[in-house]
Every structure is written in C-alpha cells, then in structure tokens.
Design an enzyme around this catalytic site. Structure first.
Site, PDB file in Angstrom:
ATOM      1  N   SER A 190       4.935  -4.308 -12.754  1.00  0.00           N
ATOM      2  CA  SER A 190       5.425  -5.052 -11.601  1.00  0.00           C
ATOM      3  C   SER A 190       4.718  -6.387 -11.417  1.00  0.00           C
ATOM      4  O   SER A 190       5.298  -7.336 -10.896  1.00  0.00           O
ATOM      5  CB  SER A 190       5.262  -4.205 -10.334  1.00  0.00           C
ATOM      6  OG  SER A 190       3.912  -3.797 -10.188  1.00  0.00           O
ATOM      7  N   ASP A 197      -7.495   3.169 -11.430  1.00  0.00           N
ATOM      8  CA  ASP A 197      -6.181   3.435 -12.024  1.00  0.00           C
ATOM      9  C   ASP A 197      -6.382   4.075 -13.392  1.00  0.00           C
ATOM     10  O   ASP A 197      -5.854   3.609 -14.405  1.00  0.00           O
ATOM     11  CB  ASP A 197      -5.397   2.122 -12.147  1.00  0.00           C
ATOM     12  CG  ASP A 197      -3.905   2.356 -12.375  1.00  0.00           C
ATOM     13  OD1 ASP A 197      -3.440   3.487 -12.122  1.00  0.00           O
ATOM     14  OD2 ASP A 197      -3.218   1.421 -12.800  1.00  0.00           O
TER      15      ASP A 197
END
Length: 522
Positions: A133, A290
C-alpha cells in the site's frame, strides 16, 4: 482538498463497500453503537451472497477501498477492543498486496530524489518484485569503483500516496469524532487517539529516510547478536521516496521444506525468533513490529535476517519493566506481584483494590498450568489480560497494543517452526536476564548514579538561579520603595464586591490583596 461533505461521501462509499462484502453483519452486536440497528439491517439487505471466507471478503473490500483502508485494517488487527475478537482475527490475515505501479513511474521517482537518471543511480533496476500500500520493491545492481557489482533492494514510494492518505485520514478523524460524540464506549476506547496513532505511523512510513534510520538503529542495537542481523543501508542512494539496502540472499521463514533441505534446525529457529523479539523489546526498547514470515529470512550462516522496517515499536523503561515483570509474574505464578506492577506503572487507577485485581489475574493465569506447554499462548494471555484490565478502568496503551499484536505474529511464526515449542521456557532466560540486570543490584546502582547525575546538572544551574533571584529581589525592592499601591482595577473590584454585599467575595479579594502585598514587601 478534504471537506466535511467529502468526508461523509467517502465514509458512505466505504460503508457500502464493506456492507456489500458482508463485513457489517460480522461485527459483534455487543460492539455496535446504540441506535445503529436500522443501519445494520440495511447493510444486511445489500450484502452480496458468496462462498468466500469472511477474511477473504474483508480483504477484498479493504483492497477495493485503497491503500489507506488496507493500512487501517492492518492497524485495527491490534485493537480487538475496538473491532471485536473475530474481526481482529480476520484482519490479522490481511495481506498488504496492491497492484504494482509502472516501471517508468518508479524511475521518475528515483530521478526526482537524486537529480540523476535511474540508469545512473543503478546499473540495473528490475521490474517490481512486490507491491504494497505504501511502496513497492525492486532488485537493483550497483557497480562499485573497483568494478564489482553489488545487488541491492530498492524500495520506491507509491505515487500520490501522501495526498490519498491525507484525504482518507480526514474521513477517519470525522468518523472517530462522531463515534466519541455518540457513545460513551467510543470515548472510553479513545477512537480519535486510535486515528492519531495510525496517522503518526503512516507519516513515518511515508518518509523512507525514517525507515532507513530505524534500520540503522536496530543494526546498532543488535550488532553483537550472533543469531540475528539486518541489511545494511546504502545512504548514498536513499532519500525521502527511495530506500536502498543490501540485498538479502536467504530462505524465507515460511518455506519449511527449503529450510529443512538446507539443514537448518527448525526448533532452534523457533527459539531464535521468540528470543530475538523479546531481547529487542526488553533490552533495547525498540522492536520490529511487522515480523510476519514474509519479512524474515535465514541466511547461509543460519542467522535470522529481518527486512521491511516501516512499522517499528518503541517501549520506555516503564513499559519494559511492566512487560518483564508481567511475564515473570506469570512464569512464577506470583499473581499479587503481577497486580502490583500494574498499579506501580499507573495503568490501573489507585482507587481499585490490588487484591481484587490479583484475583482477576489469577483467573487468567491458573488455567494455563493445567495445559501442555504447546497449548499455552503468551499472546492469548496478554489479550485476556487486557480484557480484564478494562474492567478495572485501565486506559488504552497504544504501545502495549502494538507489542501484543507483534507477539501474536511472532508466536505464530515460532510455533510454525516448532509446534511443541514451550513459550515459557523460551522466554524465561531473556526475561530473567533483564530483571537481574535492571532490577538487581547493578540496576539499583545505575539508578542511584543517574540520580546523582541529575543533582549535578541542577547544581550546574545554581549560579544562574541565584542571579535570577537577585534580579527579582531588586525589582521588588524598587517597586515597593515608596509603598505598595494597589492597581485601580483591584480597588474597583473590591468596591463592586462591597456594593453587592458579597461578604465572602469581599473577604476573598482582600485576602488576595493582602497576600500580594505581603509577598511584594517580603
């Protein structure tokens, strides 16, 4: 430009897309705001019928809405208190995959950042290998002065992504404010603060120099770790929209067959994953937030290598102590001490009973000791712990929620490598080492030394404080040399109070005037 009308139209479109994919019907009724039943009934009518799983349909809806909503979905996976447990689990499966933008656009971005054509910056630049994204990744080659060719990873920011995020964040803020105005639960969940945290995270992700700095900091912190490393940054080829790092040749951590074929010890890798994360969180207070398998590799030396540092977590000393003592309290079954840590950290208001809170924690902790080690989830335990703390008015702690989300992912990765992994035995050496180092004699001595250092800094400022006090004394002496004169405004206020017969107001004004006079004369 974002406008109120534009915000409402965008929110209406998002609501339609989500309802069409059946997302609204999967929201826990207990999480729905009061008076919203008609809206959910309408959403049920427009829901598209289909065999796809709830997670797949949720992912499809967010991808259709664009990069901002994909990032919002990933963020809300850390907030089961906001979206509900089932929705949070679906969001955890959300993959940040978007269509790649054209090669010529990536090359134009590189040229804009370095004032040189991409063909000069890199001797070769492949088509995009992965697109998300925020940015996409290419493989590049750099020819050194001695003629050697080095492979590099080139991350390029998605075009127009900043404007799109700015507009969508305006809509998110609008929805959050409406939620807080409409519901006490919305205020308790601090919905505006949720969007604040998302906005800060995204703003840092959209400046790739900051990601490079995070990578550099983690490299410095882990420089002496034998089983973990990160790629080196090529600062000469890094700018706001472009990040260049060392190319990692390794096996992805989710390719179990390849890991076995290469002779790697999978249970050992599981321990390395878990202990590396805990070391970074506790020892350094700075961790990769992450750590899904796509961002983790094993190199030829058997070291764990992490990539993609757009999302990082940071913990202060108080949060690290909280985490260490909480985990150690569960390991040793010291429920009272575990409860006391919450109060000492200021997370639970002092009007609650420590003993009652310890009883609530015991209700979570005791059942785990009747299960096998491979059935005990530290991440699930933290989730239950945060649910209990809500009953004791513990406010949302965004940094702890990010920690919890990362622990869920890390634990899942470790268990994939070794389904029988004992999370408690794996965590115990790291947690114990931190406690002994920071809460033992050495840590106490360092605290005292830090206190003396603070006193020393204060003493260095003492001459300036004395001089400032002398100047104030001289000014007061000059002001009172001919007697104290009350200002016309003060006298007028006293007169008004007397005229109204407000005895207590008059007394208060005279007391204030007397105190002021005494202070000045002194």
């Amino acid at each position: 430009m974002a406008t109120p009308l534009g915000d409402y139209l965008r929110l209406a479109r998002a609501g339609f897309v989500l309802a069409r994919e059946g997302v609204a019907s999967r929201i826990d009724p207990a999480m729905r705001p009061p008076g919203s039943e008609p809206l959910f009934a309408i959403a049920k009518l427009i829901e598209r019928r289909g065999p796809a799983s709830s997670a797949a349909r949720l992912g499809a809806a967010l991808s259709r809405l664009g990069p901002s909503y994909v990032k919002l979905g990933q963020f809300l996976a850390t907030r089961p208190d906001v979206v509900g447990a089932q929705m949070a689990r679906d969001l955890e499966l959300l993959q940040d995959r978007m269509p790649a933008f054209p090669q010529e656009v990536a090359e134009a971005t590189i040229e804009r950042n370095f004032d040189r054509p991409a063909s000069v910056v890199y001797s070769r630049l492949s088509p995009a290998l992965a697109a998300a994204s925020i940015a996409q990744v290419h493989q590049g080659e750099v020819t050194e002065a001695d003629g050697t060719v080095q492979r590099v990873a080139v991350k390029v920011l998605r075009p127009d992504v900043q404007r799109r995020f700015r507009i969508d964040l305006s809509s998110f803020y609008r929805a959050a404010r409406l939620g807080e105005q409409a519901s006490p639960e919305g205020r308790r969940l601090r919905l505006v603060a949720v969007v604040d945290t998302l906005a800060r995270s995204v703003s840092m992700e959209m400046d790739l120099r900051l990601e490079a700095a995070a990578l550099s900091e983690l490299a410095q912190n882990t420089g002496e770790d034998e089983d973990f490393r990160v790629p080196a940054v090529d600062w000469d080829r890094t700018g706001r929209e472009v990040l260049t790092t060392e190319w990692i040749d390794g096996i992805k951590l989710n390719d179990l067959d390849a890991l076995r074929a290469a002779g790697h010890d999978l249970p050992k890798l599981g321990r390395v994953v878990m202990q590396s994360f805990l070391r970074h969180a506790l020892r350094d207070g700075f961790f990769h937030a992450d750590m899904h398998p796509g961002n983790l590799f094993v190199d030829a030396q058997g070291r764990l290598v992490a990539v993609d540092f757009g999302i990082m977590g940071r913990l202060g000393h108080k949060e690290r102590r909280f985490l260490a003592e909480i985990l150690f309290g569960f390991i040793t079954r010291n429920w009272l001490r575990t409860a006391q840590v919450h109060f000492e950290a200021g997370y639970v208001p002092p009007h609650h009973s420590v003993e009652d809170f310890a009883q609530a924690i015991r209700a979570i902790g005791e059942p785990i000791y009747s299960r096998r080690a491979d059935q005990i989830s530290m991440a699930k335990l933290l989730t239950l712990l945060f649910e209990v703390t809500a009953l004791f008015d513990m406010k949302t702690r965004p940094e702890l929620l990010l920690l919890q989300k990362t622990m869920v992912v890390v634990e899942g990765v470790a268990r994939t490598l070794d389904p029988q992994l004992d999370m408690w035995k794996t965590a115990e050496p790291v947690v114990r080492a931190w406690i002994e180092r920071n809460l033992g004699p050495v840590g106490r001595i360092e605290e005292v030394a830090g206190g003396f250092s603070a006193i020393g800094r204060s003493l260095q400022n003492l001459p300036d404080l004395v001089a400032q006090g002398q100047r104030i004394a001289n000014q007061l002496d000059a002001a009172t040399r001919d007697g104290l004169v009350l200002s016309p405004e003060t006298m007028e206020a006293i007169g008004r109070a007397e005229g109204r017969g407000n005895r207590w107001g008059t007394v208060a004004l005279w007391v204030i005037a007397a105190l002021l006079a005494g202070h000045l004369l002194f």
